[in-house]
Design a protein around this motif. Structure first.
Motif, mmCIF file in Angstrom:
data_model
loop_
_atom_site.group_PDB
_atom_site.id
_atom_site.type_symbol
_atom_site.label_atom_id
_atom_site.label_comp_id
_atom_site.label_asym_id
_atom_site.label_seq_id
_atom_site.Cartn_x
_atom_site.Cartn_y
_atom_site.Cartn_z
ATOM 1 N N PRO A 285 0.837 -1.216 0.000
ATOM 2 C CA PRO A 285 0.000 0.000 0.000
ATOM 3 C C PRO A 285 0.862 1.253 0.000
ATOM 4 O O PRO A 285 1.848 1.351 0.734
ATOM 5 C CB PRO A 285 -0.811 -0.133 1.301
ATOM 6 C CG PRO A 285 -0.025 -1.064 2.157
ATOM 7 C CD PRO A 285 0.680 -2.004 1.237
ATOM 8 N N GLY A 286 0.502 2.214 -0.847
ATOM 9 C CA GLY A 286 1.263 3.456 -0.938
ATOM 10 C C GLY A 286 2.501 3.355 -1.800
ATOM 11 O O GLY A 286 3.282 4.304 -1.871
ATOM 12 N N TRP A 350 7.936 6.039 3.341
ATOM 13 C CA TRP A 350 6.998 7.158 3.420
ATOM 14 C C TRP A 350 5.620 6.738 2.898
ATOM 15 O O TRP A 350 4.590 7.038 3.513
ATOM 16 C CB TRP A 350 7.529 8.329 2.616
ATOM 17 C CG TRP A 350 6.573 9.489 2.504
ATOM 18 C CD1 TRP A 350 5.882 9.869 1.411
ATOM 19 C CD2 TRP A 350 6.217 10.404 3.532
ATOM 20 N NE1 TRP A 350 5.119 10.964 1.677
ATOM 21 C CE2 TRP A 350 5.295 11.331 2.975
ATOM 22 C CE3 TRP A 350 6.587 10.550 4.866
ATOM 23 C CZ2 TRP A 350 4.740 12.365 3.708
ATOM 24 C CZ3 TRP A 350 6.028 11.590 5.600
ATOM 25 C CH2 TRP A 350 5.118 12.476 5.024
ATOM 26 N N GLY A 351 5.585 6.022 1.774
ATOM 27 C CA GLY A 351 4.308 5.562 1.237
ATOM 28 C C GLY A 351 3.600 4.605 2.180
ATOM 29 O O GLY A 351 2.383 4.700 2.374
ATOM 30 N N LEU A 352 4.348 3.693 2.797
ATOM 31 C CA LEU A 352 3.747 2.758 3.744
ATOM 32 C C LEU A 352 3.228 3.472 4.989
ATOM 33 O O LEU A 352 2.185 3.108 5.532
ATOM 34 C CB LEU A 352 4.771 1.695 4.146
ATOM 35 C CG LEU A 352 5.097 0.640 3.090
ATOM 36 C CD1 LEU A 352 6.298 -0.195 3.516
ATOM 37 C CD2 LEU A 352 3.892 -0.251 2.833
ATOM 38 N N SER A 353 3.941 4.501 5.439
ATOM 39 C CA SER A 353 3.494 5.227 6.633
ATOM 40 C C SER A 353 2.191 5.973 6.393
ATOM 41 O O SER A 353 1.469 6.296 7.345
ATOM 42 C CB SER A 353 4.576 6.216 7.080
ATOM 43 O OG SER A 353 4.727 7.271 6.137
ATOM 44 N N LEU A 354 1.877 6.243 5.124
ATOM 45 C CA LEU A 354 0.635 6.947 4.806
ATOM 46 C C LEU A 354 -0.519 5.991 4.510
ATOM 47 O O LEU A 354 -1.680 6.311 4.802
ATOM 48 C CB LEU A 354 0.850 7.861 3.594
ATOM 49 C CG LEU A 354 1.838 9.012 3.759
ATOM 50 C CD1 LEU A 354 1.969 9.774 2.455
ATOM 51 C CD2 LEU A 354 1.405 9.951 4.879
ATOM 52 N N ALA A 355 -0.223 4.821 3.921
ATOM 53 C CA ALA A 355 -1.289 3.957 3.417
ATOM 54 C C ALA A 355 -1.460 2.643 4.174
ATOM 55 O O ALA A 355 -2.504 2.014 4.055
ATOM 56 C CB ALA A 355 -1.036 3.644 1.936
ATOM 57 N N SER A 356 -0.451 2.213 4.931
ATOM 58 C CA SER A 356 -0.543 0.936 5.628
ATOM 59 C C SER A 356 -0.914 1.153 7.094
ATOM 60 O O SER A 356 -0.183 1.852 7.812
ATOM 61 C CB SER A 356 0.786 0.177 5.538
ATOM 62 O OG SER A 356 0.781 -0.944 6.391
ATOM 63 N N ARG A 360 1.418 2.817 10.031
ATOM 64 C CA ARG A 360 0.949 4.003 10.734
ATOM 65 C C ARG A 360 1.019 3.790 12.245
ATOM 66 O O ARG A 360 1.362 4.716 13.000
ATOM 67 C CB ARG A 360 -0.478 4.349 10.308
ATOM 68 C CG ARG A 360 -0.576 5.018 8.958
ATOM 69 C CD ARG A 360 -1.887 5.793 8.819
ATOM 70 N NE ARG A 360 -3.044 4.923 8.973
ATOM 71 C CZ ARG A 360 -3.672 4.329 7.974
ATOM 72 N NH1 ARG A 360 -3.238 4.509 6.726
ATOM 73 N NH2 ARG A 360 -4.724 3.562 8.184
ATOM 74 N N GLU A 400 -1.794 -7.618 4.649
ATOM 75 C CA GLU A 400 -1.741 -6.852 5.903
ATOM 76 C C GLU A 400 -1.879 -7.756 7.123
ATOM 77 O O GLU A 400 -1.132 -7.617 8.106
ATOM 78 C CB GLU A 400 -2.848 -5.799 5.903
ATOM 79 C CG GLU A 400 -2.804 -4.843 7.087
ATOM 80 C CD GLU A 400 -1.782 -3.739 6.921
ATOM 81 O OE1 GLU A 400 -1.384 -3.146 7.938
ATOM 82 O OE2 GLU A 400 -1.374 -3.469 5.777
#
Length: 411
Positions: A285-286, A350-356, A360, A400
């Motif tokens: 994700p992300g 960065w993408g994972l921190s926003l979408a996963s 998060r 996930e």
């Protein structure tokens, strides 16, 4: 597929050592039984050089296929490596310059570099079975597109800065920075309309109708009225406004060409990534094609990194360490390896921190422990590296729930 080879060669095997150059390549032919065969030669990097090398191998008198050791010097070696792999399938080995430097140290010539000493080091390394097979052509193509796109993004950043500067000189105050009014996004329809009108009217304030007529996308009337009013409140254009408008028009053409090149590079990335194991990273994700391709291009083949820690260390984000006797110190990130590889992993984190949701939660935990934003991203990058290493190795898409279960087990 690239792999490390540790089997010593038989003494009768012919070893061809090649130190690449821009115009000529230095070549040695040697075997364990006969030593150096003939005199070292410098062959041109053109086709005639490869043809001459093939004739030298045929005249060497050594029975059996040769083993060809090539120093990986930037991109100088790629053309010859590809052609030699075609003519001698499976017999080409690639070695890093750091390996040849270490070999020169073992041979007592670390501080005395020359093409012949490098060839001697390559022969010494090849005799021990060291080196890796050349990268798969699909990976070479993917890496070429990734590097090309990175250069285009850097050019776009510089061009945007120049456009802002030219626009502010032509229409003083219209392109205000953040905090001084609404910023002008040059790549959005409003920014493109303002730039087109600045060229068409040489810095004079246009009407709302002119802005709407020159927008390449959807521009609301309220937005056009805002920029028309702001333009009328600006100071008068300079005396050389016509010349500045001509230069701005030429840069606008460069912007259009650059955006078209970026769109083409994105499509090439999509096609090339689908031909490599790195496609599995798009299941994160992300993480879309660009981020997945940037990381996969520098990480594949994954067999080069037996563990995720080795891969993480190769990005340069692992802490530097110094151990000697009872002294043990750890510093900041080592920054070894390629900056492109490091940036790609940070972008995935960065993408994972926003979408996963799982990432998060990790970010929230680190924030509660007092981590600074950059420290949070580096810490998340370590977990992202482990995850990417697993996906590339198993070729199983990201799940996930499975990731949460592995985290609860302490993995």
């Amino acid at each position: 597929m690239s792999s490390l080879l540790r089997e010593a060669l038989p003494a009768a095997t012919l070893v061809v050592a090649i130190d690449p150059g821009k115009v000529v390549n230095r070549v040695w032919l040697a075997s364990g039984e006969s030593g150096l065969i003939g005199e070292p030669v410098s062959l041109p990097t053109l086709r005639e050089g490869v043809d001459e090398l093939e004739r030298l191998v045929a005249r060497s008198g050594v029975v059996g296929a040769p083993l060809i050791a090539v120093e990986a010097t930037g991109s100088l070696h790629r053309a010859w490596t590809a052609e030699l792999e075609r003519r001698f399938p499976g017999r080409v080995r690639v070695l890093a310059p750091s390996e040849t430097q270490a070999a020169r140290a073992q041979l007592g010539a670390r501080r005395f570099k020359s093409d012949d000493r490098d060839c001697a080091a390559l022969v010494w390394l090849a005799r021990q079975g060291l080196g890796r097979l050349p990268d798969d052509p699909a990976l070479e193509a993917l890496l070429g597109v990734v590097r090309h796109r990175r250069q285009l993004v850097a050019e776009l950043k510089v061009l945007r800065q120049r456009l802002h500067d030219q626009l502010n000189r032509l229409c003083p105050g219209i392109s205000a920075p953040a905090g001084h009014g609404r910023t002008l996004a040059l790549l959005q329809p409003s920014g493109r309309a303002v730039l087109a009108c600045a060229v068409a009217f040489a810095g004079r304030a246009p009407s709302v109708r002119s802005l709407l007529a020159r927008t390449p996308g959807r521009l609301t009337r309220a937005n056009a009225e805002y920029w028309a009013k702001r333009w009328r409140d600006c100071l008068a254009p300079p005396s050389d406004a016509e010349l500045r408008a001509q230069r701005l028009g030429l840069d606008l053409q460069r912007l259009d060409a650059l955006l078209a090149a970026l769109a083409s590079a994105d499509e090439q990335l999509r096609v090339q990534l689908a031909q490599t194991p790195g496609q599995v990273l798009t299941s994160l994700p992300g993480v879309a094609t660009v981020r997945a391709a940037a990381f996969a291009a520098h990480s594949l083949p994954i067999e080069r990194f037996p563990t995720s820690e080795r891969l993480y260390s190769a990005t340069g984000l692992a802490p530097a360490s110094h151990q000697s006797a009872t002294i043990s110190r750890r510093g900041g990130i080592s920054r070894q390896g390629l900056p492109d590889h490091r940036d790609a992993l940070m972008a995935i984190a960065w993408g994972l921190s926003l979408a996963s949701p799982a990432f998060r939660e990790r970010a929230t935990e680190y924030r509660a422990r007092g981590f600074a934003p950059i420290q949070i991203r580096v810490a998340l990058a370590r977990h992202a590296c482990r995850l990417c290493h697993t996906l590339l190795r198993t070729q199983q898409p990201y799940d996930e729930e499975r990731y949460r279960q592995a985290r609860r087990r302490g993995r």
